[in-house]
Design a protein around this motif. Structure first.
Motif, PDB file in Angstrom:
ATOM      1  N   THR A  14      24.046  42.388  -5.128  1.00 47.41           N
ATOM      2  CA  THR A  14      22.638  42.435  -4.710  1.00 47.41           C
ATOM      3  C   THR A  14      22.335  43.734  -3.988  1.00 47.41           C
ATOM      4  O   THR A  14      21.268  44.332  -4.169  1.00 47.41           O
ATOM      5  CB  THR A  14      22.298  41.217  -3.833  1.00 47.41           C
ATOM      6  OG1 THR A  14      22.541  40.022  -4.595  1.00 47.41           O
ATOM      7  CG2 THR A  14      20.849  41.231  -3.388  1.00 47.41           C
ATOM      8  N   SER A  15      23.279  44.215  -3.194  1.00 49.13           N
ATOM      9  CA  SER A  15      23.096  45.489  -2.493  1.00 49.13           C
ATOM     10  C   SER A  15      22.931  46.642  -3.484  1.00 49.13           C
ATOM     11  O   SER A  15      22.106  47.541  -3.279  1.00 49.13           O
ATOM     12  CB  SER A  15      24.280  45.744  -1.565  1.00 49.13           C
ATOM     13  OG  SER A  15      24.145  46.981  -0.920  1.00 49.13           O
ATOM     14  N   LEU A  16      23.718  46.632  -4.581  1.00 51.80           N
ATOM     15  CA  LEU A  16      23.558  47.668  -5.605  1.00 51.80           C
ATOM     16  C   LEU A  16      22.137  47.653  -6.164  1.00 51.80           C
ATOM     17  O   LEU A  16      21.517  48.702  -6.356  1.00 51.80           O
ATOM     18  CB  LEU A  16      24.555  47.460  -6.748  1.00 51.80           C
ATOM     19  CG  LEU A  16      26.037  47.688  -6.459  1.00 51.80           C
ATOM     20  CD1 LEU A  16      26.864  47.396  -7.697  1.00 51.80           C
ATOM     21  CD2 LEU A  16      26.288  49.113  -5.977  1.00 51.80           C
ATOM     22  N   PHE A  17      21.615  46.452  -6.429  1.00 59.32           N
ATOM     23  CA  PHE A  17      20.271  46.336  -6.992  1.00 59.32           C
ATOM     24  C   PHE A  17      19.204  46.722  -5.959  1.00 59.32           C
ATOM     25  O   PHE A  17      18.201  47.352  -6.312  1.00 59.32           O
ATOM     26  CB  PHE A  17      20.030  44.924  -7.520  1.00 59.32           C
ATOM     27  CG  PHE A  17      20.818  44.627  -8.773  1.00 59.32           C
ATOM     28  CD1 PHE A  17      20.592  45.345  -9.935  1.00 59.32           C
ATOM     29  CD2 PHE A  17      21.793  43.647  -8.782  1.00 59.32           C
ATOM     30  CE1 PHE A  17      21.326  45.094 -11.092  1.00 59.32           C
ATOM     31  CE2 PHE A  17      22.524  43.379  -9.932  1.00 59.32           C
ATOM     32  CZ  PHE A  17      22.294  44.108 -11.089  1.00 59.32           C
ATOM     33  N   GLU A  18      19.418  46.364  -4.703  1.00 55.82           N
ATOM     34  CA  GLU A  18      18.457  46.746  -3.657  1.00 55.82           C
ATOM     35  C   GLU A  18      18.366  48.263  -3.532  1.00 55.82           C
ATOM     36  O   GLU A  18      17.269  48.832  -3.445  1.00 55.82           O
ATOM     37  CB  GLU A  18      18.865  46.130  -2.320  1.00 55.82           C
ATOM     38  CG  GLU A  18      18.638  44.634  -2.236  1.00 55.82           C
ATOM     39  CD  GLU A  18      19.266  43.999  -1.004  1.00 55.82           C
ATOM     40  OE1 GLU A  18      18.919  42.850  -0.714  1.00 55.82           O
ATOM     41  OE2 GLU A  18      20.112  44.648  -0.345  1.00 55.82           O
ATOM     42  N   GLN A  19      19.521  48.916  -3.517  1.00 60.18           N
ATOM     43  CA  GLN A  19      19.533  50.377  -3.401  1.00 60.18           C
ATOM     44  C   GLN A  19      18.893  51.041  -4.620  1.00 60.18           C
ATOM     45  O   GLN A  19      18.169  52.036  -4.495  1.00 60.18           O
ATOM     46  CB  GLN A  19      20.967  50.869  -3.204  1.00 60.18           C
ATOM     47  CG  GLN A  19      21.562  50.453  -1.871  1.00 60.18           C
ATOM     48  CD  GLN A  19      23.069  50.662  -1.829  1.00 60.18           C
ATOM     49  OE1 GLN A  19      23.619  51.453  -2.591  1.00 60.18           O
ATOM     50  NE2 GLN A  19      23.739  49.956  -0.938  1.00 60.18           N
ATOM     51  N   ALA A  20      19.143  50.461  -5.804  1.00 54.69           N
ATOM     52  CA  ALA A  20      18.529  51.008  -7.017  1.00 54.69           C
ATOM     53  C   ALA A  20      17.016  50.846  -6.973  1.00 54.69           C
ATOM     54  O   ALA A  20      16.272  51.745  -7.398  1.00 54.69           O
ATOM     55  CB  ALA A  20      19.106  50.319  -8.252  1.00 54.69           C
ATOM     56  N   ALA A  21      16.545  49.718  -6.454  1.00 56.75           N
ATOM     57  CA  ALA A  21      15.095  49.501  -6.331  1.00 56.75           C
ATOM     58  C   ALA A  21      14.495  50.527  -5.380  1.00 56.75           C
ATOM     59  O   ALA A  21      13.419  51.080  -5.646  1.00 56.75           O
ATOM     60  CB  ALA A  21      14.820  48.076  -5.853  1.00 56.75           C
ATOM     61  N   GLU A  22      15.208  50.822  -4.281  1.00 59.82           N
ATOM     62  CA  GLU A  22      14.725  51.820  -3.320  1.00 59.82           C
ATOM     63  C   GLU A  22      14.651  53.214  -3.945  1.00 59.82           C
ATOM     64  O   GLU A  22      13.797  54.020  -3.589  1.00 59.82           O
ATOM     65  CB  GLU A  22      15.630  51.855  -2.082  1.00 59.82           C
ATOM     66  CG  GLU A  22      15.511  50.615  -1.208  1.00 59.82           C
ATOM     67  CD  GLU A  22      16.576  50.554  -0.122  1.00 59.82           C
ATOM     68  OE1 GLU A  22      17.336  51.538   0.046  1.00 59.82           O
ATOM     69  OE2 GLU A  22      16.654  49.512   0.556  1.00 59.82           O
ATOM     70  N   ARG A  23      15.542  53.492  -4.894  1.00 61.08           N
ATOM     71  CA  ARG A  23      15.539  54.794  -5.579  1.00 61.08           C
ATOM     72  C   ARG A  23      14.519  54.831  -6.723  1.00 61.08           C
ATOM     73  O   ARG A  23      14.392  55.840  -7.410  1.00 61.08           O
ATOM     74  CB  ARG A  23      16.936  55.101  -6.142  1.00 61.08           C
ATOM     75  CG  ARG A  23      18.009  55.331  -5.100  1.00 61.08           C
ATOM     76  CD  ARG A  23      19.302  55.860  -5.725  1.00 61.08           C
ATOM     77  NE  ARG A  23      19.865  54.995  -6.754  1.00 61.08           N
ATOM     78  CZ  ARG A  23      20.811  54.078  -6.542  1.00 61.08           C
ATOM     79  NH1 ARG A  23      21.313  53.897  -5.328  1.00 61.08           N
ATOM     80  NH2 ARG A  23      21.266  53.349  -7.542  1.00 61.08           N
ATOM     81  N   GLY A  24      13.835  53.711  -6.971  1.00 61.77           N
ATOM     82  CA  GLY A  24      12.850  53.652  -8.052  1.00 61.77           C
ATOM     83  C   GLY A  24      13.441  53.406  -9.421  1.00 61.77           C
ATOM     84  O   GLY A  24      12.783  53.629 -10.441  1.00 61.77           O
ATOM     85  N   GLU A  25      14.684  52.930  -9.485  1.00 61.41           N
ATOM     86  CA  GLU A  25      15.342  52.706 -10.771  1.00 61.41           C
ATOM     87  C   GLU A  25      15.049  51.328 -11.354  1.00 61.41           C
ATOM     88  O   GLU A  25      15.407  51.071 -12.514  1.00 61.41           O
ATOM     89  CB  GLU A  25      16.860  52.853 -10.621  1.00 61.41           C
ATOM     90  CG  GLU A  25      17.309  54.243 -10.244  1.00 61.41           C
ATOM     91  CD  GLU A  25      18.814  54.313 -10.059  1.00 61.41           C
ATOM     92  OE1 GLU A  25      19.542  53.926 -10.991  1.00 61.41           O
ATOM     93  OE2 GLU A  25      19.246  54.729  -8.973  1.00 61.41           O
ATOM     94  N   LEU A  26      14.479  50.443 -10.575  1.00 64.28           N
ATOM     95  CA  LEU A  26      14.212  49.079 -11.037  1.00 64.28           C
ATOM     96  C   LEU A  26      12.770  48.704 -10.821  1.00 64.28           C
ATOM     97  O   LEU A  26      12.122  49.203  -9.904  1.00 64.28           O
ATOM     98  CB  LEU A  26      15.107  48.073 -10.280  1.00 64.28           C
ATOM     99  CG  LEU A  26      16.597  48.118 -10.566  1.00 64.28           C
ATOM    100  CD1 LEU A  26      17.332  47.201  -9.625  1.00 64.28           C
ATOM    101  CD2 LEU A  26      16.878  47.750 -12.010  1.00 64.28           C
ATOM    102  N   ARG A  27      12.299  47.796 -11.629  1.00 66.27           N
ATOM    103  CA  ARG A  27      10.967  47.250 -11.418  1.00 66.27           C
ATOM    104  C   ARG A  27      10.972  46.447 -10.132  1.00 66.27           C
ATOM    105  O   ARG A  27      12.008  45.911  -9.722  1.00 66.27           O
ATOM    106  CB  ARG A  27      10.543  46.388 -12.600  1.00 66.27           C
ATOM    107  CG  ARG A  27      11.602  45.406 -13.041  1.00 66.27           C
ATOM    108  CD  ARG A  27      11.348  44.809 -14.383  1.00 66.27           C
ATOM    109  NE  ARG A  27      10.375  43.728 -14.310  1.00 66.27           N
ATOM    110  CZ  ARG A  27      10.052  42.971 -15.341  1.00 66.27           C
ATOM    111  NH1 ARG A  27      10.619  43.175 -16.510  1.00 66.27           N
ATOM    112  NH2 ARG A  27       9.186  42.003 -15.216  1.00 66.27           N
ATOM    113  N   LEU A  28       9.846  46.348  -9.492  1.00 60.81           N
ATOM    114  CA  LEU A  28       9.771  45.742  -8.165  1.00 60.81           C
ATOM    115  C   LEU A  28       9.268  44.298  -8.182  1.00 60.81           C
ATOM    116  O   LEU A  28       9.204  43.668  -7.136  1.00 60.81           O
ATOM    117  CB  LEU A  28       8.878  46.594  -7.259  1.00 60.81           C
ATOM    118  CG  LEU A  28       9.361  48.030  -7.042  1.00 60.81           C
ATOM    119  CD1 LEU A  28       8.365  48.813  -6.212  1.00 60.81           C
ATOM    120  CD2 LEU A  28      10.736  48.047  -6.397  1.00 60.81           C
TER     121      LEU A  28
END
Length: 198
Positions: free
Chosen positions: A139-153
């Motif tokens: 989940t931390s990997l996905f949270e950090q990716a979301a913060e970098r704009g790599e994932l839909r929110l």
């Protein structure tokens, strides 16, 4: 409980403790938690029962130490993935390492299926550690990716974690895939193309 289709790997360190874990894992997977006695483990390892009890206080302690080892392996996977710079590379690393360790992962999953037989207190401690290390790490990997704009929110990171694990499960459970790397590439492509922003 089925026996893993790939033999258990011999631990790199040939210590008595490593031999105990190897033989105990084989027995637990073949017979289930209640189908194995400490006497049988000692015989399989070639040590006396007192020598076995020198390393592990009881069967539950031995069983949980094997699950702790499996959890340590998952923790190392998270560390390897975290060293990459973007989510695609992180998930690719994680999937490739899972495939490489698939025989051990199958054994870990089969052992985890027997967790219901240990005391509720010890089971709760392990389950909490599993959620923190594996689920929390992903989940931390996905949270950090979301913060970098790599994932839909519009999908919470915890939901993305569960969806990712659902795709991964067939790679490390049941019968080995004939082309695990090709399957992994396809799964990652479908997952990430659906998860990245348009």
């Amino acid at each position: 409980m089925t026996v893993p289709s790939v033999p258990l790997a011999q631990p790199a360190q040939d210590s008595t403790r490593a031999r105990i874990q190897l033989q105990a894992a084989r027995l637990f997977v073949q017979r289930g938690y209640h189908g194995v006695s400490m006497r049988e483990v000692a015989e399989a390892v070639g040590v006396t029962k007192p020598a076995l009890y020198h390393h592990y206080a009881d069967k539950e302690a031995l069983f949980l130490s094997m699950l702790d080892g499996a959890l340590g392996g998952l923790s190392r996977l998270i560390e390897l993935a975290s060293a990459q710079t973007d989510l695609r590379a992180q998930l690719h690393t994680l999937v490739e390492e899972l495939i490489a360790s698939a025989p051990e992962q199958r054994v870990g999953l089969q052992l985890a299926g027997e967790l219901r037989h240990v005391s509720p207190e010890r089971r709760a401690v392990f389950e909490q550690a599993y959620r923190r290390v594996w689920m929390g790490g992903l989940t931390s990997l996905f949270e950090q990716a979301a913060e970098r704009g790599e994932l839909r929110l519009d999908v919470p990171p915890a939901g993305l974690t569960r969806a990712f694990l659902a795709l991964l499960y067939p790679l490390v459970s049941g019968v080995p895939q004939p082309d695990p790397h090709g399957t992994a590439r396809a799964l990652l492509a479908v997952y990430l193309d659906g998860a990245t922003p348009r």
